[in-house]
Design a protein around this motif. Structure first.
Motif, PDB file in Angstrom:
ATOM      1  N   GLU A  59       0.831  -1.212   0.000  1.00 26.02           N
ATOM      2  CA  GLU A  59       0.000   0.000   0.000  1.00 26.02           C
ATOM      3  C   GLU A  59       0.861   1.257   0.000  1.00 26.02           C
ATOM      4  O   GLU A  59       0.513   2.268  -0.637  1.00 26.02           O
ATOM      5  N   LEU A  60       1.993   1.202   0.707  1.00 26.98           N
ATOM      6  CA  LEU A  60       2.905   2.348   0.749  1.00 26.98           C
ATOM      7  C   LEU A  60       3.456   2.650  -0.638  1.00 26.98           C
ATOM      8  O   LEU A  60       3.576   3.817  -1.037  1.00 26.98           O
ATOM      9  N   GLU A  61       3.776   1.629  -1.390  1.00 25.21           N
ATOM     10  CA  GLU A  61       4.304   1.824  -2.744  1.00 25.21           C
ATOM     11  C   GLU A  61       3.277   2.495  -3.644  1.00 25.21           C
ATOM     12  O   GLU A  61       3.602   3.432  -4.395  1.00 25.21           O
ATOM     13  N   ILE A  62       2.041   2.060  -3.569  1.00 23.76           N
ATOM     14  CA  ILE A  62       0.988   2.656  -4.396  1.00 23.76           C
ATOM     15  C   ILE A  62       0.749   4.115  -4.010  1.00 23.76           C
ATOM     16  O   ILE A  62       0.628   4.997  -4.871  1.00 23.76           O
ATOM     17  N   LYS A  63       0.708   4.379  -2.708  1.00 23.43           N
ATOM     18  CA  LYS A  63       0.422   5.739  -2.236  1.00 23.43           C
ATOM     19  C   LYS A  63       1.569   6.696  -2.558  1.00 23.43           C
ATOM     20  O   LYS A  63       1.331   7.848  -2.976  1.00 23.43           O
ATOM     21  N   LEU A  64       2.818   6.248  -2.376  1.00 25.28           N
ATOM     22  CA  LEU A  64       3.953   7.125  -2.687  1.00 25.28           C
ATOM     23  C   LEU A  64       4.050   7.402  -4.178  1.00 25.28           C
ATOM     24  O   LEU A  64       4.454   8.502  -4.587  1.00 25.28           O
ATOM     25  N   ALA A  65       3.722   6.442  -5.012  1.00 26.61           N
ATOM     26  CA  ALA A  65       3.721   6.683  -6.462  1.00 26.61           C
ATOM     27  C   ALA A  65       2.714   7.773  -6.825  1.00 26.61           C
ATOM     28  O   ALA A  65       2.968   8.594  -7.715  1.00 26.61           O
ATOM     29  N   GLU A  66       1.600   7.805  -6.107  1.00 27.82           N
ATOM     30  CA  GLU A  66       0.596   8.842  -6.348  1.00 27.82           C
ATOM     31  C   GLU A  66       1.066  10.193  -5.832  1.00 27.82           C
ATOM     32  O   GLU A  66       0.930  11.216  -6.533  1.00 27.82           O
ATOM     33  N   ILE A  67       1.642  10.229  -4.628  1.00 28.34           N
ATOM     34  CA  ILE A  67       2.071  11.500  -4.035  1.00 28.34           C
ATOM     35  C   ILE A  67       3.242  12.106  -4.807  1.00 28.34           C
ATOM     36  O   ILE A  67       3.277  13.316  -5.071  1.00 28.34           O
ATOM     37  N   MET A  68       4.205  11.262  -5.184  1.00 28.55           N
ATOM     38  CA  MET A  68       5.410  11.760  -5.859  1.00 28.55           C
ATOM     39  C   MET A  68       5.238  11.876  -7.365  1.00 28.55           C
ATOM     40  O   MET A  68       6.201  12.145  -8.087  1.00 28.55           O
ATOM     41  N   GLU A  69       4.024  11.629  -7.852  1.00 28.18           N
ATOM     42  CA  GLU A  69       3.698  11.767  -9.274  1.00 28.18           C
ATOM     43  C   GLU A  69       4.615  10.906 -10.138  1.00 28.18           C
ATOM     44  O   GLU A  69       5.298  11.375 -11.055  1.00 28.18           O
ATOM     45  N   LEU A  70       4.610   9.619  -9.821  1.00 26.59           N
ATOM     46  CA  LEU A  70       5.356   8.620 -10.591  1.00 26.59           C
ATOM     47  C   LEU A  70       4.338   7.654 -11.194  1.00 26.59           C
ATOM     48  O   LEU A  70       4.070   6.577 -10.639  1.00 26.59           O
ATOM     49  N   PRO A  71       3.746   8.012 -12.330  1.00 28.14           N
ATOM     50  CA  PRO A  71       2.615   7.225 -12.844  1.00 28.14           C
ATOM     51  C   PRO A  71       3.008   5.926 -13.540  1.00 28.14           C
ATOM     52  O   PRO A  71       2.162   5.042 -13.705  1.00 28.14           O
ATOM     53  N   ARG A  72       4.277   5.802 -13.972  1.00 27.83           N
ATOM     54  CA  ARG A  72       4.631   4.623 -14.769  1.00 27.83           C
ATOM     55  C   ARG A  72       5.859   3.891 -14.206  1.00 27.83           C
ATOM     56  O   ARG A  72       6.815   3.646 -14.947  1.00 27.83           O
ATOM     57  N   PRO A  73       5.883   3.537 -12.962  1.00 27.15           N
ATOM     58  CA  PRO A  73       7.061   2.824 -12.441  1.00 27.15           C
ATOM     59  C   PRO A  73       7.195   1.403 -12.972  1.00 27.15           C
ATOM     60  O   PRO A  73       8.261   0.811 -12.894  1.00 27.15           O
ATOM     61  N   LEU A 107      12.156   2.935 -16.056  1.00 26.66           N
ATOM     62  CA  LEU A 107      13.205   2.510 -15.130  1.00 26.66           C
ATOM     63  C   LEU A 107      13.535   3.579 -14.100  1.00 26.66           C
ATOM     64  O   LEU A 107      13.710   3.286 -12.913  1.00 26.66           O
ATOM     65  N   SER A 108      13.651   4.830 -14.513  1.00 29.10           N
ATOM     66  CA  SER A 108      14.012   5.888 -13.572  1.00 29.10           C
ATOM     67  C   SER A 108      12.921   6.081 -12.514  1.00 29.10           C
ATOM     68  O   SER A 108      13.222   6.260 -11.331  1.00 29.10           O
ATOM     69  N   GLN A 109      11.660   6.021 -12.925  1.00 30.96           N
ATOM     70  CA  GLN A 109      10.577   6.141 -11.965  1.00 30.96           C
ATOM     71  C   GLN A 109      10.547   4.948 -11.009  1.00 30.96           C
ATOM     72  O   GLN A 109      10.302   5.109  -9.808  1.00 30.96           O
ATOM     73  N   ALA A 110      10.813   3.772 -11.538  1.00 29.56           N
ATOM     74  CA  ALA A 110      10.835   2.581 -10.685  1.00 29.56           C
ATOM     75  C   ALA A 110      11.953   2.665  -9.653  1.00 29.56           C
ATOM     76  O   ALA A 110      11.766   2.291  -8.485  1.00 29.56           O
ATOM     77  N   SER A 111      13.113   3.190 -10.049  1.00 30.67           N
ATOM     78  CA  SER A 111      14.237   3.320  -9.121  1.00 30.67           C
ATOM     79  C   SER A 111      13.933   4.344  -8.036  1.00 30.67           C
ATOM     80  O   SER A 111      14.238   4.113  -6.860  1.00 30.67           O
ATOM     81  N   LEU A 112      13.358   5.463  -8.419  1.00 25.13           N
ATOM     82  CA  LEU A 112      12.994   6.483  -7.434  1.00 25.13           C
ATOM     83  C   LEU A 112      11.967   5.946  -6.439  1.00 25.13           C
ATOM     84  O   LEU A 112      12.120   6.106  -5.220  1.00 25.13           O
ATOM     85  N   LEU A 113      10.938   5.307  -6.956  1.00 27.56           N
ATOM     86  CA  LEU A 113       9.889   4.788  -6.076  1.00 27.56           C
ATOM     87  C   LEU A 113      10.442   3.715  -5.136  1.00 27.56           C
ATOM     88  O   LEU A 113      10.097   3.693  -3.945  1.00 27.56           O
TER      89      LEU A 113
END
Length: 333
Positions: A67-81, A85-91
């Motif tokens: 759940e934390l991964e899904i919520k942080l992707a939404e907060i940090m505006e990372l729609p395609r992790p 690759l860069s979004q996945a690494s950040l998330l």
């Protein structure tokens, strides 16, 4: 000074922030404060609530990892992790960092400030293209004031104590600074885009691209590399043996068998057909024949061994003789 919001109306409970470290905020109930009140309570240059607000941090604190991964992707505006690759690494780094801080027992303010620290250091690499030395210098500036009583010096993390600052430094060393070059490469290296296709591929009636997948995990994959072994080794150690293996026969036995077959097999077969009893093929083999076979086999097996032993004996004999001669020469002098 700050006011706490109670249920239904404002309560004028004043909280005076004095000193530094976690004890300076020990009387603050962060759950009772709104996001604006929490920000107003912070000192100048504080890193708390810069990225994650008070409400968001409290919400994330109670989530599972998934759940934390899904919520942080939404907060940090990372729609395609899942495909970037860069979004996945950040998330992945945000999730692992937040979870680590939660396991260390950081309070809500410290969780938010630590998350801002992670975001700042990553942005230094991504946006400002800072090398490792400059990023370490920036981190050192953010630690200013931790563990001191000087209220004028504050890098933004003064709500941590010395022990917590050491834990954070060790974490950053193992996760970010140790792999700083990798993150630089990730954010600034142009990766070649592979174009799968610009139009439908005719691989079937539905005109769809066929993608091969691995077989089920219950079968070996890939199959054993039989071609990577010599045939003799494969047949000896890997190949399934025949159901009724026959003993190997050497050359002498084959010759003996050939002579026996040439002289009397025909007659034996005739007798077997006539009488119906099986014929013993070794009935005509004499003791002398057996001795001859054993003699030939032993000569072939021990010929090389005998030569080797004789050679070693001669070498040993020459060595002993040379030592005796040396002793005589010393005695004569």
């Amino acid at each position: 000074m700050a006011t706490k919001r109670g249920k239904g109306k404002l309560s004028q409970i004043a909280v005076q922030i004095t000193g530094k470290g976690p004890d300076a905020y020990k009387d603050v109930d962060w759950k009772a404060l709104s996001d604006e009140e929490a920000r107003n309570l912070e000192k100048k240059n504080s890193l708390a609530w810069k990225v994650l607000s008070n409400t968001q941090t409290q919400t994330l604190q109670d989530l599972t990892v998934e759940e934390l991964e899904i919520k942080l992707a939404e907060i940090m505006e990372l729609p395609r992790p899942d495909i970037e690759l860069s979004q996945a690494s950040l998330l992945d780094y945000y999730v692992s960092g937040f979870w680590w801080a939660k396991e260390q027992g950081f309070n809500v303010q410290q969780l938010s400030g630590f998350f801002t620290l992670l975001h700042t250091l990553l942005e230094n690499i991504k946006e400002h293209k800072m090398p490792l030395a400059d990023n370490l210098t920036e981190y050192k500036k953010l630690l200013a004031g931790v563990g001191t009583e000087d209220n004028e010096v504050n890098g933004g993390l003064d709500f941590f104590d010395i022990k917590q600052a050491k834990l954070i430094t060790d974490f950053l060393q193992m996760t970010l600074f140790q792999h700083h070059k990798m993150y630089e490469f990730l954010f600034h290296h142009e990766r070649k885009e592979e174009i799968v296709g610009v139009e439908p591929v005719h691989f079937g009636p539905d005109m769809q691209l066929v993608v091969e997948t691995l077989p089920a995990a219950d079968v070996p994959h890939p199959p054993p590399l039989e071609e990577g072994l010599e045939e003799a080794i494969y047949l000896r150690h890997l190949a399934t043996p025949p159901s009724s293996p026959t003993p190997d026969m050497d050359g002498n036995e084959e010759e003996k068998k050939g002579e026996t077959e040439g002289e009397g097999v025909t007659g034996a077969e005739d007798e077997e057909k006539a009488s119906g009893d099986p014929v013993d093929l070794l009935a005509e083999v004499t003791a002398e024949d057996v001795k001859t076979v054993f003699s030939q086999v032993s000569k072939e097996l021990f010929a090389g061994l005998q030569t080797d032993v004789q050679r070693k004996l001669k070498e040993r004999e020459s060595e002993i003789i040379s030592r005796i001669n040396k002793i005589h020469r010393i005695a004569d002098t």
